[in-house]
Every structure is written in C-alpha cells, then in structure tokens.
Design a protein around this motif. Structure first.
Motif, short mmCIF file in Angstrom:
data_model
loop_
_atom_site.label_atom_id
_atom_site.label_comp_id
_atom_site.label_asym_id
_atom_site.label_seq_id
_atom_site.Cartn_x
_atom_site.Cartn_y
_atom_site.Cartn_z
N PHE A 1 -28.85 11.66 30.60
CA PHE A 1 -28.40 10.47 29.66
C PHE A 1 -28.69 10.44 28.32
CE2 PHE A 1 -28.06 8.68 33.98
CZ PHE A 1 -26.93 8.82 34.38
N TYR A 2 -30.39 10.57 28.08
CA TYR A 2 -30.66 10.49 26.60
C TYR A 2 -30.40 11.94 25.62
CZ TYR A 2 -34.01 9.69 22.85
OH TYR A 2 -34.57 9.55 21.38
N LEU A 3 -30.48 12.85 26.24
CA LEU A 3 -30.14 14.14 25.33
C LEU A 3 -29.00 14.42 25.27
CD1 LEU A 3 -32.81 16.48 26.94
CD2 LEU A 3 -33.09 15.31 24.96
N TYR A 4 -27.79 14.31 26.08
CA TYR A 4 -26.54 14.46 26.00
C TYR A 4 -25.63 13.35 25.79
CZ TYR A 4 -28.09 19.20 27.97
OH TYR A 4 -28.62 20.26 28.18
N GLY A 5 -26.02 12.05 26.05
CA GLY A 5 -25.30 11.03 25.76
C GLY A 5 -25.97 10.16 24.86
N GLU A 6 -27.36 10.39 24.49
CA GLU A 6 -27.83 9.58 23.44
C GLU A 6 -27.82 8.20 23.91
OE1 GLU A 6 -27.67 11.52 19.29
OE2 GLU A 6 -25.69 11.30 19.96
N ASP B 1 -18.79 -6.15 23.72
CA ASP B 1 -18.17 -5.61 22.56
C ASP B 1 -18.56 -3.98 22.67
OD1 ASP B 1 -20.93 -6.07 22.51
OD2 ASP B 1 -21.09 -5.97 20.37
N LYS B 2 -19.29 -3.37 23.54
CA LYS B 2 -19.75 -2.04 23.40
C LYS B 2 -19.53 -1.30 24.86
CE LYS B 2 -23.16 -2.10 19.71
NZ LYS B 2 -24.23 -2.33 19.21
N GLU B 3 -18.52 -1.95 25.44
CA GLU B 3 -18.29 -1.35 26.67
C GLU B 3 -17.71 0.19 26.66
OE1 GLU B 3 -15.58 -2.28 30.81
OE2 GLU B 3 -15.37 -3.33 29.07
N LYS B 4 -16.64 0.34 25.86
CA LYS B 4 -16.15 1.68 26.00
C LYS B 4 -17.05 2.60 25.34
CE LYS B 4 -11.41 0.80 25.51
NZ LYS B 4 -10.13 0.84 24.72
N LYS B 5 -17.91 2.24 24.46
CA LYS B 5 -19.01 3.37 23.64
C LYS B 5 -19.70 3.79 24.63
CE LYS B 5 -21.90 3.98 19.87
NZ LYS B 5 -23.05 3.80 19.05
N PHE B 6 -20.45 2.68 25.46
CA PHE B 6 -21.49 2.76 26.33
C PHE B 6 -21.01 3.84 27.46
CE2 PHE B 6 -24.21 2.14 29.93
CZ PHE B 6 -25.40 2.41 29.44
N LEU B 7 -19.74 3.57 28.14
CA LEU B 7 -19.44 4.43 29.09
C LEU B 7 -18.98 5.86 28.38
CD1 LEU B 7 -16.85 1.68 30.73
CD2 LEU B 7 -18.81 2.79 31.77
N ALA B 8 -18.32 6.02 27.33
CA ALA B 8 -18.11 7.15 26.95
C ALA B 8 -19.47 8.09 26.64
CB ALA B 8 -17.48 7.06 25.39
N GLN B 9 -20.48 7.40 26.30
CA GLN B 9 -21.82 8.30 26.31
C GLN B 9 -22.44 8.54 27.53
OE1 GLN B 9 -23.81 4.69 24.16
NE2 GLN B 9 -24.57 6.26 22.77
N VAL B 10 -22.21 7.94 28.55
CA VAL B 10 -22.71 8.20 29.86
C VAL B 10 -21.72 9.14 30.53
CG1 VAL B 10 -23.01 7.24 32.30
CG2 VAL B 10 -23.66 5.77 30.46
N PHE B 11 -20.59 9.25 30.49
CA PHE B 11 -19.59 10.20 31.01
C PHE B 11 -19.60 11.59 29.91
CE2 PHE B 11 -17.94 7.23 33.52
CZ PHE B 11 -16.88 7.60 34.39
N GLN B 12 -19.92 11.45 28.73
CA GLN B 12 -20.28 12.54 27.82
C GLN B 12 -21.24 13.37 28.37
OE1 GLN B 12 -20.27 12.55 23.45
NE2 GLN B 12 -22.37 13.22 23.45
#
Length: 305
Positions: free
Chosen positions: A152-157, A194-205
């Motif tokens: 999660f940290y290295l690949y999704g920041e 306000d940051k739902e899409k960004k957070f989900l995009a990071q987790v899925f990435q």
C-alpha cells in the motif's frame, strides 16, 4: 475495427509519440503495450514493404485487436521478456524505435469482470494475464500485515498503509476477501468525503502493481532496450503515475534506476541515452477534454547512443 479500438482504449499522446519514434518506412519497430492496437495501427500506416512492427501483450483480450497486416508480428507475452523474443526473431541491436504506453487500457477499467475498478462490484482479480498468476484477493488473503503495508505504501503511496494493512488482516480472519465490495467495506473508515476517489485509486493501483509485478517487469523491459535498440534508436515511453515516471526518468538520464549519473574523466555524463525532449511532453487541454484519462500522462523520448 476502428470502432472497437475506441471502445477498448483511446490511444494517448498519439501524434506526439509517433513523432518521437521518427518512423522510417523500412524500419523495425516495437510496441510493447499493444492493447487496443491504436498506436500500432498508426505505426503500420507509416511502414513500407520492408518495415516491420512487433506488438507485445499478455492479455488475451488484446488478441481480438490484432491487425491483419503482413508487416505485423504479435507476441503473446509480458514485455519483460522483450530480449528473449527479439533474440528469437533475430532483431537484437536492430530496432529503430520502441514504444511503451504504460497506462492500463480503458477496457480494463470498464470491464467489471476484471476487478480493476472500484466503480463496479466483481471479483478481486486485477490480473493483466488472466491465464496465470495470483489475484488481488490472493494478495489480500495471504500476505502478512507487514507485506501488505509495504504494498500500500510503496505502490499506492497510501499514508495510512499500516493501519489499512492491520484492518485487512483483521477482516480476512472473519471472512476471506473475494469481491470488490469486500475490500470497499474495509476501506470505508479511511475515506474522507472529499478524497474518496483519490484514496480508492491509490489502494487499487497498489494492488494492481503488486498482482502484475509491474515495477520489476518495467525495469526488466527497460534494461532489455539497451541491447535491443540500435545506435540512434528511439525509446518512447508514456507514464501515468509518479512511481513509473521516476523510474523511466532516471533510466533515460543515467542508464540506471537510481538516477546516479556516472561521469568520465572530463566530467561528461556517461549515459547510454541522449534525451530528445528535455522537458516532459503532456497532453493538450483539448486531448484531456476528449479523453479525461489522459490527464496524468507524461511522454519521455530518448535516443540510444
């Protein structure tokens, strides 16, 4: 075929990347990310009788887009095996330009069966090659808490990587992960409105990169270009997130992934490449309006010395 291409994937920075390849009618070219075939078809239009194009893709869905063209060879493989296949086809040191569009095809995000998008419920798969390898569910169910936090940290920041990993481990003890909805249930407490899409995009990435071993595959492919490209051959790469862009930028600048430029006795940088565009190329506002998924694209071009 053209209509199918538009549905599968709209090619990003099409004219700019083809210009960067400096295509000659009798040249040898490689598109290591064939996908919907948009870039490949434009390359083929520019080739003469002696020109040749190789297209790589590991996804079975991409095979439906193979053009009926005698100058085209499709390679059913991950681009990490670039060197092996180019050696098999006796093209080592003969390639005039290689294109890599590192974006995930729109087709993948829009196919709910593949599990790439949080917009649909479906199985947590995320494999580019559905014929082999572990799925996103396998990662969530089998990795240790520490390994998940690293992903999660290295690949999704993801800033709360450790807390999220801890929640995943607690949740799977009660019920193993199988669907996207299972993951969304665990992720919900971490999401600000306000940051739902960004957070989900990071987790899925993060999960997608891990499932497909994308960063290691990219390193292997880039290293292979040093042997595959002829002197003066072009390397044209489109990136979409900071992790891959940093890797590509360092490699083009220095020939390694740390960006450590070696210098000769006179202080000249010893890089295997000469940068063609010192300033990164990004999509125009018109292109972003037509295709919002192009907004994070960055194009870098270098020439083999």
């Amino acid at each position: 075929m053209e209509e199918q291409e538009m549905v599968y994937h709209v090619p990003v920075l099409l004219q700019e990347s083809l210009e960067g390849m400096a295509i000659r009618p009798d040249g040898v070219y490689v598109d290591v990310t064939f996908g919907g075939g948009g870039h490949s078809r434009e390359i083929l239009r520019r080739l003469g009788d002696n020109g040749r194009l190789y297209g790589f893709d590991q996804d079975a869905d991409a095979e439906k887009n193979i053009p009926d063209d005698p100058h085209f060879t499709f390679v059913r493989s991950n681009f990490r095996y670039l060197y092996n296949f180019m050696r098999y086809h006796q093209e080592i040191g003969k390639v005039d330009a290689l294109l890599a569009d590192l974006g995930v095809s729109s087709h993948h995000f829009d196919d709910k069966e593949r599990g790439f998008s949080f917009r649909f419920d479906g199985l947590l798969d995320m494999r580019m090659n559905t014929r082999a390898g572990k799925t996103a569910a396998d990662v969530l169910n089998a990795y240790t808490e520490e390994a998940l936090a690293d992903v999660f940290y290295l690949y999704g920041e993801v800033k709360v990587a450790r807390k999220l990993a801890s929640m995943v481990v607690s949740a799977r003890d009660a019920k193993p992960f199988a669907t996207i909805e299972d993951l969304l249930e665990v992720v919900k407490p971490f999401i600000g409105r306000d940051k739902e899409k960004k957070f989900l995009a990071q987790v899925f990435q993060a999960l997608r990169i891990e499932v497909n071993d994308e960063m290691r595959a990219l390193r292997e492919m880039l290293m292979a270009t040093l042997k595959v490209l002829k002197p003066g051959g072009r390397l044209v790469v489109i990136t979409y997130h900071s992790l891959e862009d940093r890797l590509v930028k360092n490699f083009l600048k220095s020939g390694n992934f740390e960006g450590k430029a070696e210098q000769d006795f006179f202080g000249n940088v010893q890089s295997p490449f000469r940068l063609v565009n010192n300033k990164v190329i990004v999509p125009s506002s018109d292109e972003i309006e037509r295709n919002p998924r192009s907004r994070s694209a960055k194009l870098r071009i270098a020439e083999r010395k």
